[in-house]
Design an enzyme around this catalytic site. Structure first.
Site, PDB file in Angstrom:
ATOM      1  N   LYS A  81       0.827  -1.204   0.000  1.00 46.06           N
ATOM      2  CA  LYS A  81       0.000   0.000   0.000  1.00 46.06           C
ATOM      3  C   LYS A  81       0.866   1.260   0.000  1.00 46.06           C
ATOM      4  O   LYS A  81       1.927   1.289   0.649  1.00 46.06           O
ATOM      5  CB  LYS A  81      -0.906  -0.049   1.232  1.00 46.06           C
ATOM      6  CG  LYS A  81      -2.009   0.971   1.306  1.00 46.06           C
ATOM      7  CD  LYS A  81      -2.907   0.638   2.497  1.00 46.06           C
ATOM      8  CE  LYS A  81      -4.042   1.624   2.663  1.00 46.06           C
ATOM      9  NZ  LYS A  81      -4.928   1.231   3.793  1.00 46.06           N
ATOM     10  N   SER A 157      -9.385   1.583   2.440  1.00 49.27           N
ATOM     11  CA  SER A 157      -8.383   2.293   1.672  1.00 49.27           C
ATOM     12  C   SER A 157      -7.321   1.383   1.045  1.00 49.27           C
ATOM     13  O   SER A 157      -6.452   1.859   0.315  1.00 49.27           O
ATOM     14  CB  SER A 157      -7.686   3.324   2.573  1.00 49.27           C
ATOM     15  OG  SER A 157      -7.110   2.691   3.705  1.00 49.27           O
ATOM     16  N   SER A 181     -10.463  -1.111   6.303  1.00 47.07           N
ATOM     17  CA  SER A 181      -9.690  -0.786   5.105  1.00 47.07           C
ATOM     18  C   SER A 181      -9.031  -1.975   4.427  1.00 47.07           C
ATOM     19  O   SER A 181      -8.596  -1.873   3.287  1.00 47.07           O
ATOM     20  CB  SER A 181      -8.621   0.265   5.431  1.00 47.07           C
ATOM     21  OG  SER A 181      -9.234   1.502   5.694  1.00 47.07           O
TER      22      SER A 181
END
Length: 471
Positions: A81, A157, A181
């Site tokens: 990420k 996310s 997330s």
């Protein structure tokens, strides 16, 4: 081998490299070819680390040729990420201003995966600064597309990792989760994801400077893996757990706890908080409950989870209070419209005073105690990840009604993050062309129980990915 290497599980990829059935370079090249084919359609991989990955793979092959014992993830490509440091690569958070923020060292979870033989193949997209909303759209890299349906969000996310894993661009993804997330993009993209107990995996989130965040960020944010199968998720779990001097929060708890006597009791709550649940999601919970019954679990429907409304209110008030001092500066980084998601929360929830914050911290412990008592009676909880199928991109930032709808949809994720317990998101099937899934929540530091139950669900309901992107 008849199938492309990228289609294999992470476990099978590593075993093939260890046995010298394939070289690590061949394995990496297979994934790079898949990225070249698929990423232009979905925009999940942001900074491709092709040459670095090939060099790491060549090093793995040299170690094998020299007779070294290779790790459990030997040669396995993974994405990271855009919030998590990879040595020598910018950690951008999807923000133009951080385009050149080069990481001096790997974050602890990246270092652990590398030590097990895995190879970072690229960074993955996030919502701008991970604060612009649930949809994975960043100022620097644009929108990531749900490979099942372009009109639906992949979630966030950690949406870039979920899409990369779902489409075969990487065998594993490394995301993080403070309220869904990892789990929400896992459900929306048809893959599995693990949010560990607070303190299970070491981390160091000091990316933007030398100072650590406040208590809410310290307690809520946990790094977590995504994979196409529960078996691969278990491999990543075993590698990522442990202590690290960079993170005094990480505790040396055994990976596997003592077996529980008799059939393990599972509490089922299809509509936590009683705010409503989509029929497809209710069907997913029922399918998973049936799978667990078939596997010998003692599955029982219960009225509700503990103190949901109080937990959500405390979660919101504590996080807003911590965030408020930096908001004027942070807002300038989010770009036009990127501030709407947080701004709506700030407008509705005022920061707490010092006295109020002290009381809220006491409430936090009290709510955690209630959950510990609940999970003492029911070692596992089965419920939805998000109470709707994948929604349209940007719904949470469109208006107040959209934001409230998304906040309600992720409510079980928010509460379980707040109380710090582990949860595994696992797919259950497809409804109306979109993936469905559930989460299995467990006692603190009993990720093993969650993974065992998720494996039982997967064994009976199947694996949904990898897949080619659809229109």
């Amino acid at each position: 081998m008849l199938d492309p290497l990228w289609q294999m599980s992470a476990a099978a990829q590593a075993e093939a490299v260890r046995r010298a059935d394939v070289s690590a370079v061949e394995l990496v090249d297979s994934h790079l070819a898949r990225i070249a084919e698929v990423n232009p359609q979905v925009n999940a991989v942001t900074q491709l680390l092709a040459e670095r990955a090939r060099a790491a793979a060549a090093h793995t092959d040299r170690l094998r040729a020299a007779g070294a014992v290779l790790g459990p993830l030997a040669g396995v490509p993974f994405t990271v990420k855009e919030t998590t440091a990879v040595e020598g690569v910018p950690t951008t958070f999807g923000v133009e201003r951080f385009r050149d923020l080069v990481a001096p060292a790997d974050a602890p979870p990246v270092a652990r995966l590398r030590a097990a033989g895995a190879i970072p193949i690229g960074h993955s997209n996030v919502p701008t600064l991970i604060l612009a909303g649930m949809h994975t759209r960043s100022e620097l890299f644009g929108d990531t597309v749900n490979p099942w349906d372009r009109s639906r969000t992949p979630g966030g996310s950690s949406g870039g990792d979920a899409v990369a894993v779902a489409t075969g661009m990487a065998a594993l993804g490394l995301g993080n989760d403070s309220g869904g997330s990892v789990r929400i993009p896992a459900q929306f993209c048809g893959v599995a994801g693990l949010k560990p107990s607070t303190g299970r995996f070491p981390a160091d989130h000091r990316v933007l400077g030398p100072d650590d965040p406040g208590p809410a960020s310290q307690m809520l944010v946990t790094d977590g893996p995504l994979a196409r199968s529960v078996g691969d998720l278990r491999l990543a779990y075993e590698v990522l757990a442990g202590t690290d001097p960079r993170d005094p929060r990480a505790v040396p708890v055994p990976l596997y706890g003592a077996p529980l006597p008799g059939p393990v009791k599972v509490a089922v709550v299809a509509d936590p908080g009683g705010q409503g649940v989509h029929p497809a999601v209710r069907g997913a919970v029922e399918a998973a409950a049936g799978a667990l019954r078939d596997a010998g679990y003692d599955v029982r429907e219960v009225a509700d989870v503990p103190r949901m409304t109080e937990a959500l209110e405390a979660y919101g008030r504590i996080t807003v209070t911590e965030f408020a001092p930096s908001w004027p500066v942070v807002r300038t980084l989010l770009g036009p419209g990127g501030d709407r998601y947080i701004a709506m929360a700030m407008e509705r929830t005022p920061p707490a005073s010092a006295d109020e914050l002290v009381k809220l911290m006491g409430s936090w412990l009290n709510i955690r105690r209630s959950w510990a008592e609940f999970l003492d009676e029911y070692p596992l909880l089965l419920g939805p990840v998000f109470t709707e199928p994948p929604v349209e991109p940007g719904l949470e930032s469109r208006d107040r009604a959209g934001r409230d709808r998304v906040a309600a949809g992720m409510r079980l994720c928010s509460v379980t993050s707040f109380v710090g317990v582990p949860a595994v998101a696992v797919p259950t099937g497809v409804a109306d062309g979109l993936p469905c899934g559930v989460q299995i929540v467990g006692r603190a530091f009993r990720e093993d129980l969650c993974l065992d139950a998720a494996q039982a669900v997967e064994d009976r309901l199947g694996v949904l990915t990898p897949l080619d992107p659809r229109g």
